[in-house]
Design a protein around this motif. Sequence first.
Motif: not given
Lengths: 448, 448
Positions: B275-292
């Motif tokens: 469904p559109a809302r699920r598909a577009q949600l997945q486009q909108r959740l980028p991951m943070g950037a971290v180096i440990k």
Amino acid sequence: MNPDIIVVGAGLAGLTAARRLTQAGRQVRVLEARGRVGGRTHTLRLPQTGLSVDVGGQWVGPNQPHVMALIHELGLEVYPTHDEGQNLALIGGKVLHYRGLIPPLPPLVLADYALLSHRFEALARTIPLDAPWTAPNAAELDAQTFETWIQKNARRPQTRALMRLYAGGVFSASPAEMSLLHALTYTAHGGGINGHTLTRGHALQDRVLGGAGSISQRLADSLEDVRLNSAVLRAEQDDAGVTLHTSAGTHRAAHVVFAVPPTLLSGLPFEPPLPARRAQLQQRLPMGAVIKFMAVYERPFWREAGLSGMAISDSGPVAVTLDNSPPQGHPGVLLGFIEGDEARELMDADEDERRTAALNSLGRLFGDEALWPIETVQRDWTTEPFSGGCYGALFGPGVWTGYGEALRAPVGRIHWAGAETARVWMNYMSGAIESGERVAAELLAARG
Amino acid sequence: MNPDIIVVGAGLAGLTAARRLTQAGRQVRVLEARGRVGGRTHTLRLPQTGLSVDVGGQWVGPNQPHVMALIHELGLEVYPTHDEGQNLALIGGKVLHYRGLIPPLPPLVLADYALLSHRFEALARTIPLDAPWTAPNAAELDAQTFETWIQKNARRPQTRALMRLYAGGVFSASPAEMSLLHALTYTAHGGGINGHTLTRGHALQDRVLGGAGSISQRLADSLEDVRLNSAVLRAEQDDAGVTLHTSAGTHRAAHVVFAVPPTLLSGLPFEPPLPARRAQLQQRLPMGAVIKFMAVYERPFWREAGLSGMAISDSGPVAVTLDNSPPQGHPGVLLGFIEGDEARELMDADEDERRTAALNSLGRLFGDEALWPIETVQRDWTTEPFSGGCYGALFGPGVWTGYGEALRAPVGRIHWAGAETARVWMNYMSGAIESGERVAAELLAARG
């Protein structure tokens, strides 16, 4: 026999790249996930009236040299968008009639809008189109949303409504979804607000005879190796080339061009993995949300009432309308866009509910006659898995400054095209074509 | 024999779901793209010193009941984070020594910070954790970035620096990358700022004996059907079940749980399309950037100087440090996080350049002795294709209000788990486990 180059995506960007590379003597294969070419353009024949309509991108203008040149090269023709008569604006519950650019709002609102748009466009002129992250104060412009800027700078609610209509109509998004830097960059691609929103001399001037889909169709007809229903599932790059595993077999070439919306590549397994900046960029380019709705009538009744068919409305769900009748002027077609928050509200609705909601919008603007079309068609681009939304990607806060450099930078033998990568008219048909020509030149230069 | 349920992703969420479902008598198969289990947790044995270190998630606290209960259930033990001695703060070019929560900044700065954090936490308390989009003024809170709020509300540059350190340390992002609503929601998951950032009684209190990776290892050991190196490439749902095509064969079950970061699913072909809302949600959740980054020394020399090993710095690239020595206290290990903008600046650098930059940071805080470790290790989570970044997804402006409802809503026979879907402690190990237990309960209820 492996081709020299594989182009992934048979939209305008990919097909243009393939044409230019073929013209330069390269063997090119195009892989397309869908069962058709055209990507975010699509010309459909309506089942009842037999009318051909563009359910995707459709307008071009003289300020867009790349698409105009290609149309000419392919032997296609354009015709003018119908814009004669009075426009309508439904703002704050009242329908206003007007000619020209701006609805006849109260003088204080008009003054506020003039100041605001002047300030916005002056800022936009400071942005280098091909490197927004180098703009003066880029970090500051990219740390806030366009909505924050509107709230801070617009003094009247009607002015805010006009800017939100601009965001909806041009970005298919609410101003909260993008950074101010992106709003400025994108505006600058059109040379200002009017470049994006007006007909004569601007981006809405013309339509393509036979439909915008015929550009892609002619491009594809000129190519020898276009494979449909071939969704890329994995990509492996080594010192000599790139292997693509698709839903319909494995392909290999010395170079690959991805000409698809970047978000579709997030999660695609690349071996070796893409560099971090490229990989995280792909996570950060969600697509806009827009539903394109058209209602067909025996005749364009609004023309008889002296109306152009162009309208804006802040009361939703249809926010913008245009006369989309064919060149001969009959049947009459009203086109309505449902964008951003309004599109999201109707995401979970079925086609009937959307049809009713859209027709009610048209009725409020054009009267009861608008409620009784002989045929309607709607296309919700957010449900298209191989586009992910329309018109194009949105750059949220922090994306241009943190990741912009990775947008066009090749990764070894992998190159990037698509409307999102355009150096001019990004996310437009013209930008897609520019990106295809740019990537072709890049590959030809790389091979000496 | 097809299993009843396939779980995609052998991180803490997926493995917990698989364990609970197995305990309830279901046949469960786990598919994992990597060659190991654990997802964003990973315990490594260092080649030179032989020391085991967590290069991924590692802390747990008594305010995180889900992870504490599972650790106990699996027969694992925890030990306290070393926090005795003075902390350091390098803010505005000066190194300050202090005990307790807050560096000894000038009184006006402290007053400003107290007011700001009080206001922020009071706002956070208005957010329903499992439905932030229903918070009072949700639209307004979601239309601006956290950075905009900081600039408007913090009066002193040092206060802004402290809030940016909070964003970096807890979100692995700059405050420009997330909406204010997300910053508040996430903060509320920890019951306030301290819940996320302190040791005793809070989220950094304890570490897992044997490494956090042993939680996933024990979970996997208790399951019969965990398949590694099986990346899902396509998913097809019909009335009777779901078929998954992977890099190592095809699998089918009546139900499927995806327990991976949502961004990895953007572009994965689903049939029928999501469904559109699920598909577009997945486009909108980028991951943070971290180096440990970790540096190992013969002994924890800072302890001898009366220092805890805990430090914050606004001068980068390392922004936060902790003493990460093993329970017996030797060798000494200093842990440094490079987050958000700082991580992006080092994205294109090689390991040596990053090592030098990180050690120089440690040297500025702990003196020249820090420049000469006997071993170092670094993990850039942004280059991990099956995580996409760490610690978790960022919700930019407009995402919670436009798409939040789709975060946990099943799509037919497809269910969603993962740290991003947690109703408490999202993006933490404890949240991942909570999400696994929630999705298991959801599936058991669905089947009666």
